[in-house]
Write an enzyme that holds these catalytic residues in place. Structure first.
Site, short mmCIF file in Angstrom:
data_model
loop_
_atom_site.label_atom_id
_atom_site.label_comp_id
_atom_site.label_asym_id
_atom_site.label_seq_id
_atom_site.Cartn_x
_atom_site.Cartn_y
_atom_site.Cartn_z
N CYS A 54 -10.99 6.37 15.83
CA CYS A 54 -10.13 6.86 16.91
C CYS A 54 -9.97 5.73 17.90
CB CYS A 54 -10.78 8.03 17.65
SG CYS A 54 -11.11 9.46 16.60
N ASN B 34 -15.32 7.87 20.45
CA ASN B 34 -14.99 7.29 19.14
C ASN B 34 -16.31 7.10 18.39
OD1 ASN B 34 -13.87 5.82 16.99
ND2 ASN B 34 -14.17 3.88 18.07
N GLY B 35 -16.38 7.65 17.18
CA GLY B 35 -17.61 7.52 16.40
C GLY B 35 -17.99 8.87 15.83
N LYS C 109 -3.30 -5.36 -7.23
CA LYS C 109 -3.19 -5.97 -5.89
C LYS C 109 -2.44 -7.29 -5.99
CE LYS C 109 -4.11 -3.57 -4.02
NZ LYS C 109 -4.37 -2.21 -3.73
N GLU D 93 -7.50 -2.92 -10.77
CA GLU D 93 -7.16 -2.93 -9.35
C GLU D 93 -6.86 -4.36 -8.87
OE1 GLU D 93 -6.32 -0.88 -7.21
OE2 GLU D 93 -6.67 -1.84 -5.28
N LYS E 101 4.06 2.74 1.25
CA LYS E 101 2.67 3.14 1.43
C LYS E 101 2.42 4.51 0.81
CE LYS E 101 -1.42 2.57 3.26
NZ LYS E 101 -2.21 1.63 2.45
N TRP F 81 -8.11 10.37 15.07
CA TRP F 81 -8.01 10.40 13.59
C TRP F 81 -9.12 11.34 13.16
CZ3 TRP F 81 -4.53 8.85 10.22
CH2 TRP F 81 -4.87 8.74 8.89
N GLU G 143 1.30 -6.78 -6.71
CA GLU G 143 1.98 -6.11 -5.58
C GLU G 143 2.38 -7.10 -4.48
OE1 GLU G 143 0.55 -1.75 -4.24
OE2 GLU G 143 -1.09 -3.17 -4.40
N ARG H 93 -5.26 3.10 15.20
CA ARG H 93 -6.61 3.62 14.99
C ARG H 93 -6.63 5.13 14.71
NH1 ARG H 93 -10.54 0.10 16.60
NH2 ARG H 93 -12.03 1.79 16.79
N HIS I 278 -7.08 -7.82 -29.33
CA HIS I 278 -6.21 -6.86 -30.01
C HIS I 278 -4.77 -6.96 -29.51
CE1 HIS I 278 -9.70 -5.22 -31.98
NE2 HIS I 278 -10.30 -5.09 -30.80
C1 G6P Z 1 1.58 4.00 -3.53
C2 G6P Z 1 0.89 2.92 -2.71
C3 G6P Z 1 -0.46 2.57 -3.36
C4 G6P Z 1 -1.30 3.82 -3.54
C5 G6P Z 1 -0.55 4.92 -4.29
C6 G6P Z 1 -1.29 6.24 -4.23
O1 G6P Z 1 1.92 3.50 -4.77
O2 G6P Z 1 1.70 1.77 -2.64
O3 G6P Z 1 -1.14 1.65 -2.54
O4 G6P Z 1 -2.47 3.49 -4.24
O5 G6P Z 1 0.72 5.14 -3.68
O6 G6P Z 1 -1.35 6.67 -2.91
P1 G6P Z 1 -2.36 7.75 -2.39
O7 G6P Z 1 -2.00 7.95 -0.94
O8 G6P Z 1 -2.11 8.99 -3.20
O9 G6P Z 1 -3.73 7.24 -2.58
#
Ligand code: G6P
Length: 604
Positions: free
Chosen positions: A2, A100-101, A483, A479, A599, A74, A486, A27, A502
């Protein structure tokens, strides 16, 4: 996470508070509020919703006062409602508090305060703070003593700011959550982060854990835990206010990578108790009764965290599978009330994941959401919810939410193993729990090494980039490749190391480096696979601990601290996040908003 702000102004504090909240919105942004005073009555206004909602309400019905506190929330304890928004007050409304915490002992304190006649109006851990302060005031303490005794009673990592009725002073404390002071001639600010007041001053004091600050119109006092005055040095911050949301970092992604020691501390806090029991206080474990198999559904990074957890469950003898949410309907096979369906979604809003969750519900399966956002659709629709507590993430590429998901799911897998009669607990569970609790420090060590920035310079001219791993390291290889593609826009793929020969080996040339995860339990086999690629001319970039046998076959090596095999790949993941970041940065890519990506993908 927060954001808190406090302001002592020479005329009116409200604008400074609202501007500060705007700057702290990264935050948290699900509820907000302020409390102001002129040294007599307190006025409080707070509500669920964004800071813009708070602003428009306050412009219709303004509050004024020379001193004040503000908060942007948050949610972690209690959903985002008007009642749960900060500031919180006690029964007698003599004090207003922002926090906050996490007050780890809030349950015990609440019980004790209830027994003493206090009535609570919110579900937050924070509300115990104003009640405790009032309890001490009633017992005859001065505001200063009541505040100090209260913060001393709190366990966990907390930052608190308070204003009192009939007091022209602000009281604040820092203990495990951030709080900085800003000094602008006769005016003072206190905030979770410098950007909150950087428009007004760059003269700051960074407080230390255990400090209590008392801000008065003509002076600022800092007290140590014994109540003795201490001096803390002034520093001048030279950030551009426009860019300050990112702090000293060039991108949110790098900031969020660097935040992982803090976000992971929040993730594990309170999850492992003194008896080494795994605790998910928000979860009714009755949901595990009669479960015969577990299905994970998720997309992108969340799918990789699911794969990691499914492997840990399989190892415990639980029939567990991770599905790409968009493929679930076609590939799940039979689902029944004996199938626990776990939806893993940072945002809680991904359309494909929600569709899979609804499919599971329609077919009678109990459902559990693992998410970062309280009150998200997934949290509201699933039978049970577990929060990963990573705090808001702004960079499109998921970083700190992945590590918080993986750690939460590692704990959850062991919790479920303890609940299901067909499962067997790991013999090395105490060591694993110890390593999970230590992960924030280990991640900090990886970040401090700063090896990836240097290596990235040698990575700019290749044709493609491959990532290999086995067992619990394969999800991290996938992953790492996700990354990398992307944010660099370069061709990157992750493979199970045993599958190279294979097919993928046909792609391997001297122009395709192979990031090899020499982590986990079957390192020797991955070494053999890496050598197969090396023989075809590929450079091997190994990731592993200092004593891993993988180091000797690597052309370059990214080191991680020694830890439990299950946790090794999570540390390696941080090295891979940094490699992707620095390579993309050198290539001049749009790191926080990569082309064509979003996102949160709310369409199927
Ligand atoms: C989008 C984002 C990814 C994320 C995926 C799932 O593709 O660009 O970064 O991993 O959605 O999102 P979520 O909010 O369901 O974890």
């Amino acid at each position: 996470m927060c954001g808190i702000i406090a302001h002592l102004a020479t005329d009116d504090a409200v604008n400074g508070l609202i501007e500060g909240l705007d700057r702290l919105e990264y935050r948290g942004y699900d509820s907000a509020g302020i409390a102001v005073s002129d040294g007599s009555d307190l006025s409080v206004y707070k509500r669920a919703g964004e800071i813009s909602d708070l602003k428009s309400d306050l412009s219709a019905a303004p509050l004024t006062g020379k001193i004040g506190i503000g908060h942007t929330r948050w949610s972690t304890h209690g959903p985002p409602t008007d009642e749960n928004a900060h500031p919180h007050t006690g029964d007698r409304e003599r004090v207003a508090v922002v926090h906050n915490g996490v007050v780890e002992n809030h349950r015990r304190l609440r019980k004790q305060l209830r027994a003493d006649g206090h009535e609570f109006t919110s579900e937050t851990d924070t509300e115990v703070i104003p009640h405790l302060i009032e309890e001490y005031l009633e017992a005859g303490d001065s505001p200063e003593m009541a505040f100090r005794r209260t913060v001393d009673d709190l366990e966990g990592g907390n930052a608190v700011a308070a204003v009192f009725e009939d007091e022209a002073r602000i009281f604040a404390s820092r203990d495990g959550s951030p709080l900085v002071v800003g000094i602008d001639d006769d005016e003072y600010y206190l905030a979770s982060d410098v950007p909150a007041f950087l428009e007004h001053t760059s003269d700051v004091i960074y407080l230390e854990d255990g400090d209590v600050v008392i801000v008065e119109p003509d002076q600022l006092r800092i007290l140590d835990p014994d109540g003795s005055s201490v001096k803390r040095s002034h520093e001048t911050v030279d950030w551009d206010p426009e860019e300050a949301g990112k702090g000293a970092f060039n991108h949110y992604m790098l900031k969020e990578i660097n935040e992982q020691p803090t976000s992971l501390t929040n993730t594990v806090r309170g999850r492992i108790d003194a008896e080494q029991e795994i605790v998910f206080e928000e979860l009714d474990t009755g949901i595990f009764d009669g479960i015969e198999e577990v299905h994970f559904v998720g997309c992108g990074t969340s799918h990789h965290a699911s794969l990691y957890s499914a492997r840990l469950m399989s190892r415990a003898g639980i029939c567990a599978r991770a599905f790409r949410a968009s493929e679930y309907v076609e590939t799940s096979g039979p689902i029944s009330e004996k199938t626990l369906v776990i939806a893993v979604t940072q945002s809680g809003e991904t359309a494909d994941t929600l569709a899979a969750l609804r499919e599971a519900t329609n077919r009678g399966a109990p459902t559990l959401a693992v998410t970062n956002v309280m009150e998200s659709t997934a949290a509201r629709e699933a039978d049970e919810t577990v929060f990963i507590r990573a705090g808001p993430e702004i960079g499109v590429a998921a970083t700190k939410t992945f590590t918080s998901q993986a750690v939460t799911l590692a704990l959850l897998s062991q919790k479920i193993a303890g609940e299901l009669p067909q499962a067997t607990l790991r013999e090395d569970l105490p060591e694993l729990l110890e390593a999970l609790a230590r992960i924030p420090e280990d991640v900090q060590q990886v970040i401090d090494q700063n090896q990836a920035a240097e290596l990235a310079r040698d990575l700019l001219t290749y044709d493609a980039y491959f990532f290999i791993g086995r067992g619990s390291s394969l999800p991290v290889a996938l992953e790492g490749a996700l990354k990398f593609k992307e944010i660099t826009y370069e061709h990157a793929e992750g493979f199970a190391s045993g599958q190279l020969k294979h097919g993928p080996l046909a792609l391997v040339t001297p122009n395709t480096p192979v990031f090899s995860l020499f982590t986990g339990e079957e390192i020797e086999k991955t070494i053999t696979n890496a050598k197969e690629a090396q023989t075809r001319g590929a450079d091997i970039i190994g990731i592993g601990s200092a004593d891993s046998p993988g180091q000797s076959v690597s052309d370059a090596y990214l080191e991680i601290p020694a830890t439990h095999p299950v946790c090794e790949s999570l540390l390696a993941n941080v090295q891979l996040q940094l490699i992707s970041y620095h390579t993309a940065d050198l290539l001049g890519r749009s790191i926080d908003k990569p082309r064509n990506l979003a996102k949160s993908v709310t369409v199927g």
